[in-house]
Design a protein around this motif. Structure first.
Motif, mmCIF file in Angstrom:
data_model
loop_
_atom_site.group_PDB
_atom_site.id
_atom_site.type_symbol
_atom_site.label_atom_id
_atom_site.label_comp_id
_atom_site.label_asym_id
_atom_site.label_seq_id
_atom_site.Cartn_x
_atom_site.Cartn_y
_atom_site.Cartn_z
ATOM 1 N N THR B 245 28.720 43.184 32.500
ATOM 2 C CA THR B 245 27.919 43.655 33.773
ATOM 3 C C THR B 245 26.519 43.713 33.628
ATOM 4 N N ASP B 247 24.156 41.411 32.811
ATOM 5 C CA ASP B 247 23.631 40.244 33.551
ATOM 6 C C ASP B 247 23.995 39.718 34.567
ATOM 7 N N ALA B 248 25.353 40.230 35.039
ATOM 8 C CA ALA B 248 26.100 39.757 36.251
ATOM 9 C C ALA B 248 25.463 39.454 37.442
ATOM 10 N N GLU B 249 25.607 38.525 38.093
ATOM 11 C CA GLU B 249 25.520 38.169 39.316
ATOM 12 C C GLU B 249 26.292 38.513 40.547
ATOM 13 N N TYR B 250 27.668 38.416 39.794
ATOM 14 C CA TYR B 250 28.763 38.452 40.681
ATOM 15 C C TYR B 250 29.921 39.568 39.822
ATOM 16 N N TYR B 274 28.831 30.517 35.451
ATOM 17 C CA TYR B 274 28.644 31.600 36.340
ATOM 18 C C TYR B 274 28.640 33.136 35.696
ATOM 19 N N LYS B 275 27.645 33.750 36.167
ATOM 20 C CA LYS B 275 27.217 35.014 35.681
ATOM 21 C C LYS B 275 27.967 35.903 36.225
ATOM 22 N N LYS B 298 22.188 45.426 42.649
ATOM 23 C CA LYS B 298 21.736 44.008 41.937
ATOM 24 C C LYS B 298 22.690 42.938 41.907
ATOM 25 N N VAL B 299 23.744 42.959 42.545
ATOM 26 C CA VAL B 299 24.760 41.689 42.258
ATOM 27 C C VAL B 299 24.701 41.096 43.748
ATOM 28 N N LYS B 300 25.050 39.807 43.711
ATOM 29 C CA LYS B 300 25.217 39.108 44.924
ATOM 30 C C LYS B 300 26.750 39.284 45.672
ATOM 31 N N THR B 324 26.072 45.002 49.479
ATOM 32 C CA THR B 324 26.530 43.609 48.704
ATOM 33 C C THR B 324 27.580 43.176 49.547
#
Lengths: 179, 351
Positions: B245, B247-250, B274-275, B298-300, B324
């Protein structure tokens, strides 16, 4: 090394036992193992299968989309899972039982006359052991001696007199690949 | 300690014996009948534990009620339709503040449904299930090892809070085999808590276990007490696991087996660049609200995957408070989504 395999056939052909033996052998070598059976009404006569994963590292999911090896003991198994084998993977199938053979060019295909050989060994019930021998020849993921130890663990003691017959069947299955 | 290859249901039964369980009452139902089979073979000879097949699930849960009232460590197991039959008893046990452990090896519903695995009982398990304002502590094992670990933990939590506790696993975890490490045999209890109905003490007052409080003033106090206890549980007992988690974007999220399939999908996604990270609640009640809320800033996006029509996703949405986007993917009726299916859905929805 990781081997993601599916063993598939009719209920009663011993496909669940094939995966289970491999699993026990994996544990003997302290590998990570998951064995996921189908447990529905198919166990009582329809098509049954088990996904068996043996790995040197931890296994994220016991459910997977594609397989390194398909072991197919009946026609529906080839029809259903041929396309799910990874590129460069293997199909090992009982050529006595399967008429519409797998045709993919990007995988290794092994036709093993398992049922015919079982009849020759005078015991149709050792089909699964013959095929497991072939499997281990193609994928030497565990040592042969671990399979023998696993056999002792899986078979109740009253059946231990059948171990030599199972070993013979297993060795024959290995030889069928060598040819 | 030696490692063994065991089926989830058998590992659960073995852990029950080793945890010094005093009694098991149950009624067989696929996909968890191996539990009572294993116990019948193993338990009584080894620890003297009582193993009884009741005449129905309704009887079994009321036997649990009675034996829990005597301060004993007790457990029952069933699968979805059987667990539905137990809901009245569970409400009584929650009101009477008795510890016990119940495992639901979830199969596909509604109705008699299918014997294939499902997570369709999330709402029932986490939101009460029976009548009245109560909760079970709900643990969600995702492996055969956790079937063992959470059986021990489940007894401890149930007794610490005098709160009925549930292991919510699906049929596949019950049926599959994995490597397990078992804990050493624990002794059965010889001393019992001061509330237990073990016979009238010579100089003490009678101990009464009941869920009947006719006066509304009294019943409100009972309810307030329960709510204080639930707040305490929510403060102390939240458990969850995060993978990748940082560096995760999703985020992929799910519980039990669903979370493991998510993890495989995350690995395939990472290989494509994919992160993605994974959040797996280990306690479904209390729900790990905070971790979702933190990550939501912080995530998309979050993809919630369950073996149902979308149940835990409601708690995820409440936790992220609109920070989000939350999407859901699920299969029902005994079908398990594959990792590829999940990744494909993710690509379709988020990329």
């Amino acid at each position: 090394m990781t081997q993601e395999a599916i063993f598939s056939g009719f209920g009663g052909q011993g496909v669940l036992t094939m995966g289970m033996l491999l699993g026990y052998a994996g544990i003997i070598e302290d590998k990570e193992v998951t064995w996921m059976p189908s447990y529905g009404p198919e166990m009582r006569g329809g098509t049954a299968n088990c996904i068996t994963i043996i790995s040197d590292t931890s296994i994220s999911s016991p459910i997977i989309s594609t397989f390194d090896t398909l072991m197919a003991l009946n026609q529906p198994s080839v029809d259903k899972f041929e396309e799910k084998v990874k590129k460069g993977g293997n199909i090992i199938y009982d050529s006595t039982n399967i008429i519409n053979v797998p045709t993919r060019k990007d995988i290794n295909i092994y036709a093993v006359p398992g049922s015919e050989t079982a009849v020759r060994l005078k015991n149709s019930k050792v089909l699964n052991m013959i095929m497991l021998g072939s499997f281990l020849k193609v994928n030497p993921i565990v040592k042969l001696e671990s399979i023998w130890k696993a056999l002792e663990q899986v078979l109740p003691e009253r059946y231990h007199h059948l171990i030599p017959l199972n070993q013979e069947a297993f060795n024959t299955g290995m030889e069928l690949i060598a040819k | 300690m030696s490692k063994k290859l065991m089926k989830g249901n058998e590992a659960l039964a073995e852990a029950m014996i080793r945890a010094g369980c005093d009694a098991y009452f149950g009624y067989p139902i696929t996909p968890q009948s191996e539990v009572i089979e294993y116990l019948s073979r193993e338990a009584t000879n080894r620890t003297g534990m009582v193993v009884l097949q009741a005449e129905s699930e309704v009887a079994a849960i009321n036997m649990i009620y009675g034996s829990a009232a005597s301060g004993r460590r007790v457990m029952t197991t069933s699968s979805s339709p059987g667990i539905s039959l137990m809901q009245e008893g569970l409400s009584y046990i929650a009101a009477a503040e008795l510890p016990c452990l119940v495992a639901n090896i979830n199969r596909g519903g509604p109705g008699l449904g299918t014997i294939q695995p499902s997570q369709g009982d999330y709402f029932q398990a986490t939101k009460g299930g029976g009548h009245g304002d109560y909760h079970l502590i709900v643990l969600a094992p995702s492996s055969v090892q956790e079937m063992v670990d959470y059986t021990k933990l489940g007894f401890e939590l149930a007794e610490k809070y005098r709160c009925p506790t549930m292991l919510l696993a699906d049929g596949a975890i019950g049926q599959m085999m994995e490597k397990v490490e078992l804990f050493e045999q624990m002794p059965r209890k010889t001393e019992f808590p001061d509330w237990a109905t073990t016979g009238k003490p010579k100089n003490g007052d009678r101990r009464i276990i009941t869920s009947l409080f006719i006066q509304p003033e009294k019943m409100e106090q009972i309810n307030l007490g329960l709510q204080r206890k639930y707040r305490e549980i929510e403060k102390n007992e939240v458990r969850f696991q995060t993978i990748n988690t940082e560096d995760a974007e999703y985020i992929f999220t799910g519980f039990g087996l669903g979370a493991r399939i998510c993890t495989k999908a995350m690995e395939s996604g990472r290989a494509k660049g994919y992160k993605i990270g994974v959040v797996r609640p280990q306690t479904l009640y209390p729900f790990p609200v905070e971790i979702y809320n933190q990550l939501s800033k912080k995530v998309k996006g979050i993809l919630d995957v369950e073996m149902n029509a979308g149940q835990m996703v409601e708690d995820v949405r409440l936790a992220v408070r609109g920070n989000t986007r939350v999407e859901f993917y699920g299969r029902m009726g005994g079908i398990i989504a594959t990792p590829d299916e999940i990744l494909e859905y993710f690509e379709k929805m988020f990329l």
